[in-house]
Design an enzyme around this catalytic site. Structure first.
Site, PDB file in Angstrom:
ATOM      1  N   ASP A   1       0.669   2.334   3.786  1.00 58.26           N
ATOM      2  CA  ASP A   1      -0.373   3.660   3.396  1.00 58.26           C
ATOM      3  C   ASP A   1       0.643   4.876   3.138  1.00 58.26           C
ATOM      4  O   ASP A   1       0.075   5.963   3.348  1.00 58.26           O
ATOM      5  CB  ASP A   1      -1.464   3.864   4.089  1.00 58.26           C
ATOM      6  CG  ASP A   1      -2.591   4.743   3.594  1.00 58.26           C
ATOM      7  OD1 ASP A   1      -2.316   5.035   2.484  1.00 58.26           O
ATOM      8  OD2 ASP A   1      -3.239   5.096   4.173  1.00 58.26           O
TER       9      ASP A   1
ATOM     10  N   HIS B   1     -10.800   0.289   0.199  1.00 51.69           N
ATOM     11  CA  HIS B   1     -10.800   1.503   1.203  1.00 51.69           C
ATOM     12  C   HIS B   1     -12.361   1.439   1.965  1.00 51.69           C
ATOM     13  O   HIS B   1     -13.037   1.949   1.059  1.00 51.69           O
ATOM     14  CB  HIS B   1     -10.305   2.450   0.507  1.00 51.69           C
ATOM     15  CG  HIS B   1     -10.422   3.989   1.332  1.00 51.69           C
ATOM     16  ND1 HIS B   1      -9.317   4.890   1.592  1.00 51.69           N
ATOM     17  CD2 HIS B   1     -11.564   4.533   1.611  1.00 51.69           C
ATOM     18  CE1 HIS B   1      -9.816   5.813   2.108  1.00 51.69           C
ATOM     19  NE2 HIS B   1     -11.102   5.549   2.505  1.00 51.69           N
TER      20      HIS B   1
ATOM     21  N   HIS C   1      -5.875  -0.728   5.293  1.00 51.83           N
ATOM     22  CA  HIS C   1      -5.862  -0.153   6.433  1.00 51.83           C
ATOM     23  C   HIS C   1      -6.986  -0.319   7.493  1.00 51.83           C
ATOM     24  O   HIS C   1      -7.532   0.809   7.976  1.00 51.83           O
ATOM     25  CB  HIS C   1      -5.536   1.450   6.218  1.00 51.83           C
ATOM     26  CG  HIS C   1      -6.199   1.907   5.233  1.00 51.83           C
ATOM     27  ND1 HIS C   1      -7.603   1.977   5.048  1.00 51.83           N
ATOM     28  CD2 HIS C   1      -5.844   2.819   4.149  1.00 51.83           C
ATOM     29  CE1 HIS C   1      -8.026   2.813   3.922  1.00 51.83           C
ATOM     30  NE2 HIS C   1      -7.047   3.275   3.172  1.00 51.83           N
TER      31      HIS C   1
ATOM     32  N   HIS D   1       1.721   5.018  -2.109  1.00 56.65           N
ATOM     33  CA  HIS D   1       1.074   6.056  -3.012  1.00 56.65           C
ATOM     34  C   HIS D   1       2.403   6.731  -3.599  1.00 56.65           C
ATOM     35  O   HIS D   1       3.186   7.285  -2.784  1.00 56.65           O
ATOM     36  CB  HIS D   1       0.241   7.044  -2.583  1.00 56.65           C
ATOM     37  CG  HIS D   1      -0.892   6.489  -1.920  1.00 56.65           C
ATOM     38  ND1 HIS D   1      -2.021   6.261  -2.768  1.00 56.65           N
ATOM     39  CD2 HIS D   1      -1.483   5.914  -0.631  1.00 56.65           C
ATOM     40  CE1 HIS D   1      -3.010   5.819  -1.928  1.00 56.65           C
ATOM     41  NE2 HIS D   1      -2.638   5.503  -0.753  1.00 56.65           N
ATOM     42  N   LEU D   2       2.625   6.431  -4.725  1.00 56.62           N
ATOM     43  CA  LEU D   2       3.978   6.814  -5.346  1.00 56.62           C
ATOM     44  C   LEU D   2       3.901   8.393  -6.026  1.00 56.62           C
ATOM     45  O   LEU D   2       4.800   9.054  -6.370  1.00 56.62           O
ATOM     46  CB  LEU D   2       4.698   5.998  -6.477  1.00 56.62           C
ATOM     47  CG  LEU D   2       5.157   4.796  -6.033  1.00 56.62           C
ATOM     48  CD1 LEU D   2       5.792   3.867  -6.806  1.00 56.62           C
ATOM     49  CD2 LEU D   2       6.346   5.033  -5.153  1.00 56.62           C
ATOM     50  N   ARG D   3       2.507   8.759  -6.285  1.00 54.14           N
ATOM     51  CA  ARG D   3       2.217  10.189  -6.775  1.00 54.14           C
ATOM     52  C   ARG D   3       2.728  10.615  -8.011  1.00 54.14           C
ATOM     53  O   ARG D   3       2.196  11.301  -8.696  1.00 54.14           O
ATOM     54  CB  ARG D   3       2.782  11.016  -5.889  1.00 54.14           C
ATOM     55  CG  ARG D   3       2.488  10.974  -4.498  1.00 54.14           C
ATOM     56  CD  ARG D   3       0.934  11.545  -4.032  1.00 54.14           C
ATOM     57  NE  ARG D   3       0.572  11.536  -2.608  1.00 54.14           N
ATOM     58  CZ  ARG D   3      -0.412  11.017  -2.242  1.00 54.14           C
ATOM     59  NH1 ARG D   3      -1.369  10.205  -2.723  1.00 54.14           N
ATOM     60  NH2 ARG D   3      -0.832  11.095  -0.804  1.00 54.14           N
TER      61      ARG D   3
ATOM     62  N   ASN E   1      -4.465   6.002  -7.412  1.00 56.23           N
ATOM     63  CA  ASN E   1      -5.061   7.299  -7.338  1.00 56.23           C
ATOM     64  C   ASN E   1      -3.978   8.432  -7.866  1.00 56.23           C
ATOM     65  O   ASN E   1      -3.818   9.550  -7.001  1.00 56.23           O
ATOM     66  CB  ASN E   1      -5.816   7.733  -6.000  1.00 56.23           C
ATOM     67  CG  ASN E   1      -4.740   7.719  -5.011  1.00 56.23           C
ATOM     68  OD1 ASN E   1      -3.607   7.146  -5.166  1.00 56.23           O
ATOM     69  ND2 ASN E   1      -5.261   8.237  -3.632  1.00 56.23           N
TER      70      ASN E   1
ATOM     71  N   ASP F   1      -8.649   2.858  -3.899  1.00 51.68           N
ATOM     72  CA  ASP F   1      -8.031   3.526  -2.600  1.00 51.68           C
ATOM     73  C   ASP F   1      -7.882   5.156  -2.567  1.00 51.68           C
ATOM     74  O   ASP F   1      -7.555   5.533  -3.719  1.00 51.68           O
ATOM     75  CB  ASP F   1      -6.794   2.780  -2.013  1.00 51.68           C
ATOM     76  CG  ASP F   1      -6.230   3.460  -0.703  1.00 51.68           C
ATOM     77  OD1 ASP F   1      -7.204   3.131   0.212  1.00 51.68           O
ATOM     78  OD2 ASP F   1      -5.232   4.156  -0.756  1.00 51.68           O
TER      79      ASP F   1
ATOM     80  N   HIS G   1       0.854  -1.257  -0.168  1.00 47.31           N
ATOM     81  CA  HIS G   1       0.023   0.189  -0.066  1.00 47.31           C
ATOM     82  C   HIS G   1       0.883   1.170   0.059  1.00 47.31           C
ATOM     83  O   HIS G   1       1.172   1.791   1.015  1.00 47.31           O
ATOM     84  CB  HIS G   1      -1.112  -0.057   1.337  1.00 47.31           C
ATOM     85  CG  HIS G   1      -1.867   0.884   1.059  1.00 47.31           C
ATOM     86  ND1 HIS G   1      -3.471   0.613   1.860  1.00 47.31           N
ATOM     87  CD2 HIS G   1      -2.036   2.123   0.705  1.00 47.31           C
ATOM     88  CE1 HIS G   1      -3.991   1.647   1.307  1.00 47.31           C
ATOM     89  NE2 HIS G   1      -3.369   2.732   0.705  1.00 47.31           N
TER      90      HIS G   1
HETATM   91 ZN   LIG Z   1      -7.453   4.213   1.677  1.00 48.65          ZN
END
Ligand SMILES: [Zn+2]
Length: 433
Positions: A308, A182, A235, A65-67, A97, A155, A63
């Site tokens: 996360d 999520h 999460h 987030h690499l953006r 996302n 997510d 989990h």
């Molecule tokens: Zn989430």
């Protein structure tokens, strides 16, 4: 590193849950693979002495987030995977996302190709469940799997429409990939800022009730019972959600769950500082939730620890509490936090910790087993369980430093991260092909 692709990791304590192995021995790595475990005397192999250190199959963060694409000011595939390598992770599953959303095979290819070029560790793209993550129309899941998707998730947002979740779980059987949920009922979380409890009342902050999560876990568990398929709860943060998962597991349905390091180490009482680095979704819960989550980890109701990792720009996190975005970075502090909270306290054994950081996430994502068996790709994490250190966000390699753990004293630190035989991180230094 200059080791000609052949080296011996000498005298480490090798823990490999899938082989039931826990002993001080040597590992020979050759041409990207584990050549064997035992005593070796190869003249042409570099000897790396790791006495006193733990040798584990490579960690996977499922989990992250690499953006990239879209918010390269906050993180890129390069900086995010560098932070992962520093944290002992040999691979990360990248959430969908981004801007634009990873919702078609072209975007999946963009992630895998960029990761091949820029990545310090493996990147496993997660595709969106719905187009644009709008919750309305399913993506072309089989195309995306062909392009390299390892799982599906919206997510950042819950899948509010029950019919869409039903379809997604049905497709999860067709493509044999997991749906990562999520869980949040937005009509209940509303514009809440923290957990709804006596502290939120005291602080005058808007509350998010624990049922905002658990009613959605219960709904998705019910749908899973109807459709079959594979469901993973992202999460998980409350006692009530945990009890739902416990019951569903008794029915032998394919459900798994993760917790984050912050949800087992910080509770809502920390919010008295109004530090926006304590603002996350789901929110930090109560001490009794933490107690339940730790028990859930021990009992195997919770399968995975995942970070996360959610970088946010400083100017955004510096806004007043109500306007600041949700989420914190986690890759560089995860091991220290979970070791300090779970192993040092005697709740989990090292073998159990390694299952939750390596074996189980790899199994759920279907990316190949994480084991140090002879012949396997050499994905290895080496860490020092005795090392005491203080978190200093100024030296993070992530582009962002939104952490509530700055200044925390932790025990246990990653020392070396090995990806397919290549040492990509070793004692503070990074190496890339
Ligand atoms: Zn989430």
């Amino acid at each position: 590193m200059s080791h000609n692709g052949r080296y011996i990791l000498k005298n480490g304590r090798v823990i490999d849950p899938l082989q039931g192995l826990d002993e001080v021995t040597d590992i020979l790595v050759e041409n990207g693979r584990i050549s064997g475990i035992g005593q070796f005397n190869k003249k042409d192999a570099e000897v790396i002495n790791i006495k006193g250190l733990i040798v584990s199959p490579g960690f996977i963060d499922m989990h992250t987030h690499l953006r990239e694409p879209g918010r390269e000011d906050e993180e890129t595939i390069k900086t995010g995977t560098k932070a992962a390598a520093k944290g002992g992770f040999t691979g990360v599953a990248a959430m969908a996302n981004t801007y634009p959303v990873i919702d078609n095979s072209g975007m999946v290819k963009f992630i895998t190709e960029t990761a091949q070029k820029d990545g310090y560790v493996d990147v496993f793209p997660i595709g969106a469940v719905t187009k644009g993550q709008k919750g309305e129309e399913l993506t072309e899941m089989s195309d995306m799997v062909k392009a390299g998707c390892c799982a599906f998730s919206d997510d950042g947002n819950p899948i509010e429409n029950s019919h869409i979740m039903r379809k997604a779980l049905e497709y999860s059987k067709v493509v044999n990939k997991v749906i990562i949920a999520h869980e949040e009922d937005k009509s209940l979380s509303d514009d809440g800022e923290m957990n709804e409890d006596f502290i939120s009342t005291k602080l005058g902050l808007r509350g998010i009730p624990p049922i905002a999560e658990s009613v959605m876990v219960a709904r998705d568990a019910a749908i899973l019972g109807f459709t079959g398929g594979k469901l993973h709860i992202a999460h998980l943060s409350t006692l009530e959600s945990l009890e739902v998962v416990r019951e569903v597991k008794k029915k032998k349905l394919n459900i798994t769950a993760e917790v984050t390091p912050h949800h087992i180490s910080l509770d809502s009482s920390h919010l008295v500082s109004f530090d926006s680095n304590l603002k996350m979704k789901p929110p930090l819960r109560t001490k009794s939730d933490i107690k339940a989550l730790k028990k859930g980890l021990k009992e195997g109701i919770i399968d995975v620890i995942a970070t996360d990792h959610a970088p946010h720009a400083l100017f955004e996190k510096e806004m007043e509490f109500g306007s600041a975005p949700f989420g914190i970075v986690g890759l560089e502090t995860a091991l220290g936090i979970v070791y300090t909270e779970l192993v040092k306290t005697g709740i989990l054994t090292l073998t159990e910790l390694i299952e939750k950081l390596s074996v189980n996430p790899a199994k759920i994502l279907g990316i190949g087993e994480r084991s140090l068996k002879k012949g396997n790709n050499a994905y290895i994490t080496i860490f020092d369980p005795k090392k005491e250190w203080v978190v200093d966000k100024k030296i993070f390699v992530s582009k962002c430093a939104n952490t509530p753990f700055d200044g925390y004293k932790l025990t246990c630190k990653p020392v070396m991260t090995i990806r397919k035989g290549d040492i990509v991180f070793r004692e503070g230094k990074f190496y890339k092909k």
